[in-house]
Enzyme design. Structure first.
Site, PDB file in Angstrom:
ATOM      1  N   HIS A  89      12.678 -11.331  -6.004  1.00 60.06           N
ATOM      2  CA  HIS A  89      12.932 -12.353  -7.796  1.00 60.06           C
ATOM      3  C   HIS A  89      13.482 -12.983  -8.544  1.00 60.06           C
ATOM      4  O   HIS A  89      13.208 -14.224  -9.010  1.00 60.06           O
ATOM      5  CB  HIS A  89      11.812 -11.862  -8.268  1.00 60.06           C
ATOM      6  CG  HIS A  89      10.380 -10.787  -7.215  1.00 60.06           C
ATOM      7  ND1 HIS A  89      10.358  -9.632  -6.919  1.00 60.06           N
ATOM      8  CD2 HIS A  89       9.558 -11.266  -7.411  1.00 60.06           C
ATOM      9  CE1 HIS A  89       9.157  -9.724  -5.984  1.00 60.06           C
ATOM     10  NE2 HIS A  89       8.956 -10.839  -6.094  1.00 60.06           N
ATOM     11  N   LYS A 129      11.633 -14.598   2.582  1.00 60.24           N
ATOM     12  CA  LYS A 129      10.849 -13.771   3.706  1.00 60.24           C
ATOM     13  C   LYS A 129      10.265 -13.984   4.191  1.00 60.24           C
ATOM     14  O   LYS A 129       9.100 -13.632   4.864  1.00 60.24           O
ATOM     15  CB  LYS A 129      11.392 -12.902   2.194  1.00 60.24           C
ATOM     16  CG  LYS A 129      10.851 -11.621   3.585  1.00 60.24           C
ATOM     17  CD  LYS A 129      11.391 -10.308   2.635  1.00 60.24           C
ATOM     18  CE  LYS A 129      10.173 -10.110   1.671  1.00 60.24           C
ATOM     19  NZ  LYS A 129       8.490  -9.695   2.396  1.00 60.24           N
ATOM     20  N   ARG A 138       6.893  -3.717  -0.956  1.00 55.21           N
ATOM     21  CA  ARG A 138       6.323  -3.298  -0.639  1.00 55.21           C
ATOM     22  C   ARG A 138       7.571  -1.557   0.091  1.00 55.21           C
ATOM     23  O   ARG A 138       7.270  -0.630   0.792  1.00 55.21           O
ATOM     24  CB  ARG A 138       5.951  -3.233   0.774  1.00 55.21           C
ATOM     25  CG  ARG A 138       4.195  -4.402   0.569  1.00 55.21           C
ATOM     26  CD  ARG A 138       4.310  -5.296   1.593  1.00 55.21           C
ATOM     27  NE  ARG A 138       3.171  -6.222   0.980  1.00 55.21           N
ATOM     28  CZ  ARG A 138       2.258  -5.964   0.656  1.00 55.21           C
ATOM     29  NH1 ARG A 138       1.467  -4.829   1.341  1.00 55.21           N
ATOM     30  NH2 ARG A 138       1.099  -7.235   0.682  1.00 55.21           N
TER      31      ARG A 138
END
Ligand code: PAF
EC number: 6.3.2.1
Length: 286
Positions: free
Chosen positions: A37, A152, A190
């Site tokens: 990010h 991604k 995750r």
């Protein structure tokens, strides 16, 4: 760094900047921020005057309520990361702010083309309707000139581009390179759910992709697929959903290597965590 919770407060801050011709970038996120990010924020800062980052765990894109419940929400950590990165504005709306009639679903649908139903669309029905619904609402709220998404989720970027085309929205969509751990694992919010063993097993996904990339000119497509799938299927604790070599614009499997924009895409359950990853296979790709 200003933190804003409502669309009206956001417009109050952004409208004068837009009138003064500041270039506004949006980096939409669901929080649980990592270096991937931060790379989006950095690219946004290079290309715009003002960077807005949104943090909103969007309920309509989760197909499994348990997945929504356990989605990490380390808000204080996220805010510190954004502030340290020099982000200008964080938009953190409530669910009611974005979906006034929630939990009643909003009955509108965007035509995203056939690719919506392939790959992730097959395993997570309705997922990209949820994604594009919230991204459209965020675009309407922020009115960005440019927006940044991670490669991604390759299919997500394609779906968002299709939505932008469909509505003829005046926003440029930038797909940003995947950021990997040193051993190759693609960064993902995750990953924190992976046990130590899962974490080791998960490496087979980037290894299989890299194998296909390294051997793309040497082996035929059937051999590449067989070997890559074999590597994954041989790994205990990893359950493959799909591994494909597809055309990056249609997501249909390619039949020969003359495809303009070939990409290898994988999704698998590693322990209890479902991961996705991909690699561009063109000659100039990273
Ligand atoms: O990629 C994500 O984090 C989400 O799908 C997005 C684009 C922020 C929409 O909720």
């Amino acid at each position: 760094m200003e933190i804003i919770h409502t669309i009206s407060a956001l417009k109050t801050v952004l409208t004068p900047l837009q009138k003064a011709k500041s270039k506004i970038a949006l980096v939409p996120t669901m929080g649980a921020l990592h270096k991937g990010h931060l790379s989006l924020i950095k690219l946004a800062q290079q290309q715009a005057d003002i960077v807005v980052c949104s943090i909103f765990v969007n309920p309509t894109q989760f197909t499994d309520p348990k997945d929504l419940e356990k989605y990490p929400r380390p808000l204080e950590h996220d805010i510190k990361m954004l502030s340290d990165a020099g982000c200008n504005l964080v938009f953190m709306p409530s669910v009611k702010e974005m979906y006034p009639s929630f939990p009643k679903p909003e009955n509108w649908h965007i035509d995203l083309g056939k690719a919506e139903f392939l790959l992730e669309g097959e395993f997570r029905k309705g997922h990209y309707q949820g994604v594009t619904q919230i991204v459209k609402k965020l675009f309407d709220a922020v009115n960005p000139d440019i927006a940044f998404f991670g490669q991604k989720d390759f299919q997500q970027v394609l779906m968002i581009k299709n939505m932008v085309k469909h509505f003829n929205m005046p926003v440029e969509i930038i797909s940003c390179p995947i950021i990997r751990e040193e051993d190759g694992l693609a960064m993902s919010s995750r990953n924190i759910h992976l046990s130590e063993t899962d974490r080791k097993n998960a490496l087979v996904l980037s290894k299989a992709l890299q194998y296909v990339k390294d051997n793309f000119d040497l082996l035929n497509l059937a051999q590449l697929l067989e070997n890559a799938k074999g590597m994954i299927n041989e790994t205990n604790g990893v359950e493959l959903d799909y591994f494909t070599i597809a055309d990056g614009e249609t997501l249909l499997p390619i039949e020969n290597k003359t495809a303009k924009y070939p990409v290898a895409l994988v999704a698998a359950k590693v322990g209890e965590t479902r991961l996705i990853d991909n690699m561009l296979l063109g000659t100039n790709s990273a």
